[in-house]
Design an enzyme around this catalytic site. Structure first.
Site, PDB file in Angstrom:
ATOM      1  N   SER A 213       0.938  -1.036   0.072  1.00 40.90           N
ATOM      2  CA  SER A 213       0.628   0.248   0.234  1.00 40.90           C
ATOM      3  C   SER A 213       1.255   0.697  -0.139  1.00 40.90           C
ATOM      4  O   SER A 213       1.828   1.392   0.051  1.00 40.90           O
ATOM      5  CB  SER A 213      -0.874  -0.260   1.210  1.00 40.90           C
ATOM      6  OG  SER A 213      -1.759   1.136   0.959  1.00 40.90           O
ATOM      7  N   ASN A 214      -0.075   2.585  -0.255  1.00 39.68           N
ATOM      8  CA  ASN A 214       1.043   3.676   0.030  1.00 39.68           C
ATOM      9  C   ASN A 214       0.272   4.683   1.577  1.00 39.68           C
ATOM     10  O   ASN A 214      -0.748   4.301   1.848  1.00 39.68           O
ATOM     11  CB  ASN A 214       0.875   4.386  -0.530  1.00 39.68           C
ATOM     12  CG  ASN A 214      -0.364   4.770  -1.204  1.00 39.68           C
ATOM     13  OD1 ASN A 214      -0.973   5.383  -0.614  1.00 39.68           O
ATOM     14  ND2 ASN A 214      -0.953   4.007  -2.613  1.00 39.68           N
ATOM     15  N   PRO A 215       1.315   5.862   2.255  1.00 41.78           N
ATOM     16  CA  PRO A 215       0.565   6.133   3.123  1.00 41.78           C
ATOM     17  C   PRO A 215      -0.333   7.514   2.975  1.00 41.78           C
ATOM     18  O   PRO A 215      -0.520   8.216   3.836  1.00 41.78           O
ATOM     19  CB  PRO A 215       1.832   7.178   3.509  1.00 41.78           C
ATOM     20  CG  PRO A 215       3.118   6.486   2.599  1.00 41.78           C
ATOM     21  CD  PRO A 215       2.273   6.298   1.548  1.00 41.78           C
ATOM     22  N   ALA A 279      -4.871   7.429  -4.476  1.00 40.63           N
ATOM     23  CA  ALA A 279      -3.340   6.704  -4.556  1.00 40.63           C
ATOM     24  C   ALA A 279      -3.209   5.139  -4.924  1.00 40.63           C
ATOM     25  O   ALA A 279      -3.474   4.396  -3.992  1.00 40.63           O
ATOM     26  CB  ALA A 279      -2.715   6.882  -3.577  1.00 40.63           C
TER      27      ALA A 279
END
Ligand code: CTP
Length: 397
Positions: A213-215, A279
Protein backbone atom coordinates in the site's frame (compact mmCIF):
# COMPACT_ATOMS: atom_id res chain seq x y z
CA UNK A 1 -30.77 19.31 6.83
CA UNK A 2 -27.71 20.94 8.35
CA UNK A 3 -25.88 17.64 8.66
CA UNK A 4 -22.28 17.93 7.54
CA UNK A 5 -22.50 21.69 7.07
CA UNK A 6 -20.04 24.18 8.55
CA UNK A 7 -21.56 27.17 10.23
CA UNK A 8 -19.63 30.19 11.37
CA UNK A 9 -21.55 31.86 14.17
CA UNK A 10 -20.87 35.58 14.68
CA UNK A 11 -21.82 36.97 18.07
CA UNK A 12 -21.95 40.72 18.71
CA UNK A 13 -22.36 42.77 21.89
CA UNK A 14 -26.04 42.68 22.76
CA UNK A 15 -27.90 41.19 25.68
CA UNK A 16 -29.14 38.36 23.44
CA UNK A 17 -25.51 37.16 23.11
CA UNK A 18 -26.20 34.52 25.77
CA UNK A 19 -28.84 32.98 23.49
CA UNK A 20 -26.12 32.33 20.90
CA UNK A 21 -24.78 29.55 23.14
CA UNK A 22 -28.14 27.78 22.79
CA UNK A 23 -28.19 28.53 19.06
CA UNK A 24 -24.77 26.91 18.71
CA UNK A 25 -26.15 23.81 20.44
CA UNK A 26 -29.17 23.72 18.10
CA UNK A 27 -26.89 23.93 15.05
CA UNK A 28 -24.80 21.08 16.46
CA UNK A 29 -27.87 18.97 17.20
CA UNK A 30 -28.89 19.46 13.55
CA UNK A 31 -25.51 17.97 12.56
CA UNK A 32 -23.49 21.12 11.78
CA UNK A 33 -19.89 21.82 12.74
CA UNK A 34 -19.85 25.30 14.33
CA UNK A 35 -17.08 27.83 14.90
CA UNK A 36 -17.56 31.14 16.66
CA UNK A 37 -16.23 34.62 16.10
CA UNK A 38 -17.18 37.32 18.61
CA UNK A 39 -16.78 41.07 18.61
CA UNK A 40 -14.82 42.49 21.58
CA UNK A 41 -18.09 43.93 22.98
CA UNK A 42 -19.77 40.52 22.86
CA UNK A 43 -17.17 39.22 25.33
CA UNK A 44 -18.66 41.64 27.92
CA UNK A 45 -21.93 39.72 27.73
CA UNK A 46 -20.68 36.13 27.51
CA UNK A 47 -17.22 34.58 27.83
CA UNK A 48 -15.40 33.29 24.76
CA UNK A 49 -14.59 30.18 26.83
CA UNK A 50 -18.27 29.21 26.78
CA UNK A 51 -18.21 29.13 23.01
CA UNK A 52 -14.85 27.42 22.69
CA UNK A 53 -15.95 24.69 25.11
CA UNK A 54 -19.26 24.17 23.31
CA UNK A 55 -17.89 24.38 19.77
CA UNK A 56 -14.63 22.52 20.52
CA UNK A 57 -12.83 25.12 18.37
CA UNK A 58 -10.90 28.22 19.36
CA UNK A 59 -12.98 31.39 19.31
CA UNK A 60 -11.67 34.30 17.24
CA UNK A 61 -12.16 37.87 18.46
CA UNK A 62 -9.34 39.99 17.05
CA UNK A 63 -7.47 39.58 13.77
CA UNK A 64 -4.17 40.20 15.56
CA UNK A 65 -3.32 38.49 18.83
CA UNK A 66 -0.87 39.63 21.51
CA UNK A 67 1.63 37.09 20.26
CA UNK A 68 3.48 38.81 17.41
CA UNK A 69 4.89 35.48 16.23
CA UNK A 70 1.35 34.15 15.84
CA UNK A 71 0.85 33.25 12.21
CA UNK A 72 -2.88 32.76 12.53
CA UNK A 73 -3.71 36.34 11.58
CA UNK A 74 -5.07 35.13 8.23
CA UNK A 75 -7.75 33.18 10.10
CA UNK A 76 -10.49 35.50 8.79
CA UNK A 77 -9.68 34.35 5.25
CA UNK A 78 -9.50 30.65 6.16
CA UNK A 79 -12.63 30.69 8.30
CA UNK A 80 -14.53 32.55 5.61
CA UNK A 81 -13.53 29.86 3.09
CA UNK A 82 -14.31 27.12 5.59
CA UNK A 83 -17.90 28.16 6.25
CA UNK A 84 -20.98 27.07 4.30
CA UNK A 85 -22.97 29.76 6.08
CA UNK A 86 -22.09 32.71 8.31
CA UNK A 87 -24.86 33.51 10.81
CA UNK A 88 -24.53 36.73 12.81
CA UNK A 89 -26.88 36.40 15.77
CA UNK A 90 -27.38 38.70 17.51
CA UNK A 91 -26.22 41.47 15.19
CA UNK A 92 -26.08 44.90 16.84
CA UNK A 93 -26.80 48.20 15.08
CA UNK A 94 -23.08 48.97 15.28
CA UNK A 95 -21.94 45.76 13.55
CA UNK A 96 -24.72 46.10 10.96
CA UNK A 97 -23.46 49.59 10.17
CA UNK A 98 -19.87 48.36 9.87
CA UNK A 99 -20.93 45.53 7.56
CA UNK A 100 -22.77 47.75 5.11
CA UNK A 101 -19.86 50.19 5.05
CA UNK A 102 -17.24 47.50 4.51
CA UNK A 103 -15.37 48.02 7.78
CA UNK A 104 -12.88 45.39 8.95
CA UNK A 105 -11.92 46.45 12.45
CA UNK A 106 -12.22 43.08 14.18
CA UNK A 107 -12.29 39.38 13.34
CA UNK A 108 -16.04 39.26 12.74
CA UNK A 109 -16.25 42.21 10.36
CA UNK A 110 -13.06 41.16 8.52
CA UNK A 111 -14.49 37.66 8.04
CA UNK A 112 -17.71 39.12 6.61
CA UNK A 113 -15.63 40.87 3.96
CA UNK A 114 -13.74 37.68 3.11
CA UNK A 115 -16.84 35.43 3.07
CA UNK A 116 -17.85 33.77 -0.21
CA UNK A 117 -20.62 31.85 1.55
CA UNK A 118 -24.08 33.30 2.28
CA UNK A 119 -24.29 35.57 5.34
CA UNK A 120 -27.41 35.66 7.53
CA UNK A 121 -27.80 38.75 9.70
CA UNK A 122 -30.19 38.65 12.68
CA UNK A 123 -30.50 42.31 13.75
CA UNK A 124 -31.29 42.47 17.45
CA UNK A 125 -31.59 45.69 19.44
CA UNK A 126 -33.99 47.91 21.33
CA UNK A 127 -37.21 48.78 19.45
CA UNK A 128 -36.41 52.52 19.19
CA UNK A 129 -33.00 51.75 17.74
CA UNK A 130 -34.41 49.19 15.32
CA UNK A 131 -36.88 51.70 13.92
CA UNK A 132 -34.35 54.57 13.68
CA UNK A 133 -33.69 55.97 10.19
CA UNK A 134 -30.02 54.94 10.32
CA UNK A 135 -30.74 51.29 11.08
CA UNK A 136 -33.63 51.18 8.58
CA UNK A 137 -31.32 52.57 5.91
CA UNK A 138 -28.57 50.06 6.78
CA UNK A 139 -30.99 47.14 6.71
CA UNK A 140 -32.21 48.12 3.25
CA UNK A 141 -28.63 48.50 2.11
CA UNK A 142 -27.64 45.10 3.56
CA UNK A 143 -30.49 43.44 1.69
CA UNK A 144 -29.49 45.12 -1.58
CA UNK A 145 -25.91 43.98 -1.02
CA UNK A 146 -27.12 40.36 -0.97
CA UNK A 147 -27.01 39.66 2.77
CA UNK A 148 -29.85 37.56 4.16
CA UNK A 149 -31.86 39.17 6.94
CA UNK A 150 -34.10 37.64 9.55
CA UNK A 151 -36.35 40.21 11.15
CA UNK A 152 -36.35 40.43 14.94
CA UNK A 153 -39.42 39.41 16.87
CA UNK A 154 -41.65 41.55 18.97
CA UNK A 155 -41.78 41.17 22.74
CA UNK A 156 -40.38 42.18 26.10
CA UNK A 157 -36.91 43.75 25.71
CA UNK A 158 -34.06 44.20 28.18
CA UNK A 159 -34.84 47.93 28.36
CA UNK A 160 -38.24 47.07 29.83
CA UNK A 161 -40.05 48.10 26.64
CA UNK A 162 -42.29 45.89 24.58
CA UNK A 163 -41.29 46.31 20.93
CA UNK A 164 -39.73 44.71 17.87
CA UNK A 165 -36.08 43.90 18.49
CA UNK A 166 -35.79 40.48 20.13
CA UNK A 167 -33.61 37.76 18.66
CA UNK A 168 -35.95 35.49 16.66
CA UNK A 169 -36.76 32.07 18.09
CA UNK A 170 -33.89 29.63 17.60
CA UNK A 171 -36.14 27.37 15.51
CA UNK A 172 -36.74 30.28 13.08
CA UNK A 173 -32.99 30.91 12.76
CA UNK A 174 -32.41 27.20 12.12
CA UNK A 175 -35.14 27.03 9.50
CA UNK A 176 -33.85 30.12 7.71
CA UNK A 177 -30.30 28.71 7.79
CA UNK A 178 -31.44 25.44 6.22
CA UNK A 179 -33.31 27.30 3.48
CA UNK A 180 -30.31 29.49 2.66
CA UNK A 181 -27.93 26.52 2.50
CA UNK A 182 -30.16 24.44 0.26
CA UNK A 183 -30.83 27.42 -2.04
CA UNK A 184 -27.12 28.23 -2.31
CA UNK A 185 -26.41 24.61 -3.25
CA UNK A 186 -29.05 24.77 -5.98
CA UNK A 187 -27.32 27.86 -7.34
CA UNK A 188 -23.84 26.31 -7.07
CA UNK A 189 -21.73 25.83 -10.23
CA UNK A 190 -21.94 22.02 -9.92
CA UNK A 191 -25.68 21.95 -9.31
CA UNK A 192 -27.32 19.12 -11.26
CA UNK A 193 -23.94 17.51 -12.06
CA UNK A 194 -22.97 13.99 -11.04
CA UNK A 195 -19.47 13.91 -9.60
CA UNK A 196 -17.35 10.80 -9.01
CA UNK A 197 -14.42 11.24 -6.62
CA UNK A 198 -11.91 8.58 -5.61
CA UNK A 199 -9.80 9.01 -2.48
CA UNK A 200 -7.27 7.15 -0.39
CA UNK A 201 -4.91 4.21 -0.89
CA UNK A 202 -5.46 0.78 -2.32
CA UNK A 203 -4.34 -2.39 -0.54
CA UNK A 204 -2.95 -5.20 -2.67
CA UNK A 205 -3.02 -8.29 -0.48
CA UNK A 206 -0.20 -10.84 -0.56
CA UNK A 207 -1.98 -13.07 1.93
CA UNK A 208 -4.70 -12.36 4.55
CA UNK A 209 -2.25 -10.49 6.83
CA UNK A 210 0.11 -8.67 4.44
CA UNK A 211 -0.41 -6.12 1.72
CA UNK A 212 1.30 -3.53 -0.50
CA UNK A 213 0.00 0.00 0.00
CA UNK A 214 1.08 3.63 0.43
CA UNK A 215 0.68 6.30 3.14
CA UNK A 216 -2.28 8.12 1.54
CA UNK A 217 -4.81 9.35 4.11
CA UNK A 218 -7.44 10.26 1.51
CA UNK A 219 -7.63 13.78 2.99
CA UNK A 220 -7.20 15.56 -0.35
CA UNK A 221 -9.74 13.38 -2.18
CA UNK A 222 -12.29 13.69 0.61
CA UNK A 223 -11.76 17.46 0.67
CA UNK A 224 -12.41 17.53 -3.10
CA UNK A 225 -15.58 15.45 -2.62
CA UNK A 226 -16.83 17.77 0.12
CA UNK A 227 -16.04 20.85 -1.95
CA UNK A 228 -17.91 19.37 -4.94
CA UNK A 229 -20.95 18.67 -2.72
CA UNK A 230 -20.78 22.17 -1.34
CA UNK A 231 -20.84 23.61 -4.85
CA UNK A 232 -24.05 21.69 -5.54
CA UNK A 233 -22.68 18.47 -7.09
CA UNK A 234 -24.34 15.11 -6.59
CA UNK A 235 -21.27 13.30 -5.30
CA UNK A 236 -20.31 9.63 -5.18
CA UNK A 237 -17.13 9.08 -3.20
CA UNK A 238 -15.15 5.86 -3.64
CA UNK A 239 -13.08 5.71 -0.49
CA UNK A 240 -10.04 3.58 0.26
CA UNK A 241 -9.21 1.71 3.47
CA UNK A 242 -8.16 3.62 6.59
CA UNK A 243 -9.29 7.00 5.31
CA UNK A 244 -10.92 9.75 7.33
CA UNK A 245 -14.61 10.21 7.87
CA UNK A 246 -16.34 12.15 5.13
CA UNK A 247 -19.44 14.30 5.51
CA UNK A 248 -22.90 12.86 5.05
CA UNK A 249 -23.56 14.97 1.98
CA UNK A 250 -22.51 12.23 -0.42
CA UNK A 251 -22.96 8.63 -1.38
CA UNK A 252 -19.87 6.78 -0.13
CA UNK A 253 -18.72 3.39 -1.41
CA UNK A 254 -15.62 1.72 0.08
CA UNK A 255 -12.95 -0.03 -2.00
CA UNK A 256 -9.92 -2.11 -1.11
CA UNK A 257 -7.70 -3.00 -4.06
CA UNK A 258 -6.93 -1.39 -7.43
CA UNK A 259 -9.02 -4.05 -9.19
CA UNK A 260 -11.90 -3.47 -6.79
CA UNK A 261 -11.66 0.29 -7.40
CA UNK A 262 -11.53 -0.26 -11.16
CA UNK A 263 -14.79 -2.24 -11.11
CA UNK A 264 -16.50 0.43 -9.00
CA UNK A 265 -15.21 3.29 -11.18
CA UNK A 266 -16.60 1.55 -14.26
CA UNK A 267 -20.07 1.58 -12.68
CA UNK A 268 -19.93 5.38 -12.36
CA UNK A 269 -17.91 6.04 -15.48
CA UNK A 270 -20.58 8.29 -17.04
CA UNK A 271 -20.42 10.87 -14.23
CA UNK A 272 -20.31 14.46 -15.51
CA UNK A 273 -17.15 15.11 -13.54
CA UNK A 274 -14.55 12.55 -12.42
CA UNK A 275 -11.89 13.45 -9.88
CA UNK A 276 -9.32 10.69 -9.54
CA UNK A 277 -7.49 11.50 -6.31
CA UNK A 278 -6.97 7.91 -5.13
CA UNK A 279 -3.39 6.77 -4.62
CA UNK A 280 -3.67 3.60 -6.67
CA UNK A 281 -0.90 1.08 -6.22
CA UNK A 282 0.82 0.51 -9.56
CA UNK A 283 1.72 -3.03 -8.58
CA UNK A 284 -0.03 -6.00 -7.01
CA UNK A 285 1.39 -9.41 -6.13
CA UNK A 286 1.10 -11.82 -9.08
CA UNK A 287 -0.30 -14.40 -6.72
CA UNK A 288 -2.46 -13.96 -3.60
CA UNK A 289 -2.42 -16.67 -0.95
CA UNK A 290 -5.66 -17.59 0.82
CA UNK A 291 -3.91 -18.48 4.07
CA UNK A 292 -1.02 -16.82 5.86
CA UNK A 293 2.36 -17.61 4.31
CA UNK A 294 4.61 -19.02 7.04
CA UNK A 295 8.08 -17.49 7.30
CA UNK A 296 9.84 -20.75 6.56
CA UNK A 297 7.75 -21.23 3.37
CA UNK A 298 8.40 -17.71 1.95
CA UNK A 299 10.54 -17.55 -1.18
CA UNK A 300 12.24 -14.23 -0.25
CA UNK A 301 10.80 -12.26 -3.15
CA UNK A 302 7.29 -11.27 -4.24
CA UNK A 303 6.59 -11.43 -7.98
CA UNK A 304 4.49 -8.41 -9.03
CA UNK A 305 2.14 -7.56 -11.85
CA UNK A 306 1.03 -4.08 -12.92
CA UNK A 307 -2.45 -2.97 -11.90
CA UNK A 308 -4.74 -1.39 -14.52
CA UNK A 309 -4.21 2.36 -14.98
CA UNK A 310 -7.78 3.35 -14.14
CA UNK A 311 -7.40 6.99 -15.08
CA UNK A 312 -5.90 6.05 -18.43
CA UNK A 313 -8.92 3.85 -19.05
CA UNK A 314 -11.24 6.73 -18.08
CA UNK A 315 -9.39 9.02 -20.50
CA UNK A 316 -9.83 6.45 -23.30
CA UNK A 317 -13.55 6.17 -22.55
CA UNK A 318 -14.21 9.84 -21.86
CA UNK A 319 -17.79 10.79 -22.67
CA UNK A 320 -18.89 14.03 -24.36
CA UNK A 321 -18.85 17.04 -22.01
CA UNK A 322 -17.27 14.97 -19.23
CA UNK A 323 -14.59 16.78 -17.20
CA UNK A 324 -11.76 14.48 -16.14
CA UNK A 325 -9.46 15.62 -13.35
CA UNK A 326 -6.42 13.59 -12.33
CA UNK A 327 -3.74 13.93 -9.70
CA UNK A 328 0.01 13.49 -10.03
CA UNK A 329 2.30 12.67 -7.15
CA UNK A 330 5.90 13.50 -8.01
CA UNK A 331 9.23 13.78 -6.25
CA UNK A 332 10.99 15.58 -9.13
CA UNK A 333 10.21 17.51 -12.36
CA UNK A 334 6.71 18.20 -11.06
CA UNK A 335 5.33 20.29 -13.90
CA UNK A 336 6.96 18.32 -16.72
CA UNK A 337 5.84 14.93 -15.40
CA UNK A 338 2.35 16.16 -14.60
CA UNK A 339 1.93 17.63 -18.09
CA UNK A 340 2.96 14.27 -19.55
CA UNK A 341 0.23 12.55 -17.51
CA UNK A 342 -2.32 15.22 -18.55
CA UNK A 343 -1.69 14.42 -22.21
CA UNK A 344 -1.16 10.65 -21.92
CA UNK A 345 -4.35 10.11 -19.90
CA UNK A 346 -6.49 12.53 -21.97
CA UNK A 347 -7.32 14.70 -18.94
CA UNK A 348 -8.87 18.16 -18.79
CA UNK A 349 -7.01 19.09 -15.61
CA UNK A 350 -4.32 17.64 -13.41
CA UNK A 351 -3.54 18.55 -9.81
CA UNK A 352 0.20 18.11 -9.34
CA UNK A 353 1.48 17.45 -5.81
CA UNK A 354 5.13 17.55 -4.95
CA UNK A 355 6.06 15.05 -2.26
CA UNK A 356 9.12 17.14 -1.42
CA UNK A 357 7.40 20.56 -1.06
CA UNK A 358 7.04 21.84 2.49
CA UNK A 359 3.59 21.28 4.05
CA UNK A 360 2.28 19.01 1.36
CA UNK A 361 1.73 15.41 0.42
CA UNK A 362 0.48 12.34 2.24
CA UNK A 363 -1.28 12.69 5.62
CA UNK A 364 -0.81 16.47 5.80
CA UNK A 365 -3.79 18.77 6.41
CA UNK A 366 -2.17 21.26 4.06
CA UNK A 367 -1.03 20.94 0.51
CA UNK A 368 0.57 22.77 -2.36
CA UNK A 369 -1.07 21.98 -5.69
CA UNK A 370 -0.08 23.08 -9.14
CA UNK A 371 -3.29 22.98 -11.19
CA UNK A 372 -2.54 22.41 -14.86
CA UNK A 373 -5.10 22.66 -17.66
CA UNK A 374 -4.65 22.81 -21.41
CA UNK A 375 -3.80 26.51 -21.36
CA UNK A 376 -3.46 27.51 -17.72
CA UNK A 377 -1.40 26.72 -14.64
CA UNK A 378 -2.04 28.05 -11.16
CA UNK A 379 -0.67 27.27 -7.71
CA UNK A 380 -2.86 26.73 -4.63
CA UNK A 381 -1.34 26.59 -1.16
CA UNK A 382 -3.13 26.02 2.16
CA UNK A 383 -5.52 23.75 4.01
CA UNK A 384 -6.67 20.87 1.79
CA UNK A 385 -10.29 21.71 2.67
CA UNK A 386 -9.84 25.30 1.54
CA UNK A 387 -7.78 24.79 -1.61
CA UNK A 388 -10.14 22.05 -2.86
CA UNK A 389 -12.90 24.61 -3.00
CA UNK A 390 -10.63 27.16 -4.67
CA UNK A 391 -9.54 24.60 -7.29
CA UNK A 392 -13.11 23.59 -8.17
CA UNK A 393 -14.19 27.23 -8.33
CA UNK A 394 -11.23 27.93 -10.63
CA UNK A 395 -12.28 25.11 -12.95
CA UNK A 396 -16.05 25.52 -12.91
CA UNK A 397 -16.77 29.25 -12.51
N1 CTP B 1 -3.86 6.22 -11.36
C1 CTP B 1 -4.81 5.28 -11.74
N2 CTP B 1 -4.48 3.97 -11.80
C2 CTP B 1 -3.24 3.55 -11.49
C3 CTP B 1 -2.26 4.50 -11.10
C4 CTP B 1 -2.60 5.81 -11.04
O1 CTP B 1 -5.95 5.66 -12.02
N3 CTP B 1 -2.96 2.26 -11.55
C5 CTP B 1 -4.24 7.64 -11.33
C6 CTP B 1 -4.10 8.31 -9.96
O2 CTP B 1 -5.32 8.25 -9.25
C7 CTP B 1 -3.78 9.74 -10.36
C8 CTP B 1 -3.03 9.61 -11.67
O3 CTP B 1 -3.35 8.31 -12.19
O4 CTP B 1 -4.94 10.51 -10.60
C9 CTP B 1 -1.53 9.73 -11.57
O5 CTP B 1 -1.04 8.84 -10.58
P1 CTP B 1 0.50 8.82 -10.20
O6 CTP B 1 0.69 7.78 -9.14
O7 CTP B 1 1.01 10.19 -9.94
O8 CTP B 1 1.21 8.40 -11.54
P2 CTP B 1 1.23 7.08 -12.39
O9 CTP B 1 0.32 7.29 -13.58
O10 CTP B 1 0.96 5.88 -11.56
O11 CTP B 1 2.74 7.10 -12.94
P3 CTP B 1 4.13 7.01 -12.09
O12 CTP B 1 3.82 6.17 -10.87
O13 CTP B 1 5.05 6.36 -13.05
O14 CTP B 1 4.51 8.43 -11.78
Amino acid sequence: MLSGNRILLGVTGGIAAYKSAYLLREFQKAGADVRVTMTPSATRFIGSETFSALSRHTVAVEVFTDNRQDESWTKHIHWAEWADLFVIAPCTANTLSKIVHGASDNMLTSTVLAARCPVLICPTMDGEMYESPGVTHNLEKAEKMGYHLLEPESGYLASGLEAVGRLPRLSSILKKSETIISESREKGPLSGKSVLVTAGPTREFIDPVRYISNPSSGKMGIAMAEAAARLGGNVTLLKGPGTEKETERMNTVPFISAYDLFEKVKRHQKADIVIMAAAVSDFAPSETFNSKVKKEDASGSIPLKQTPDILHWLGDHKTDHQVLIGFAMETENLEKNAKKKLAAKNLDWICANSLVAENSGFQNDENEILLIGSSETKTFVGQKKVISLQILREIFT
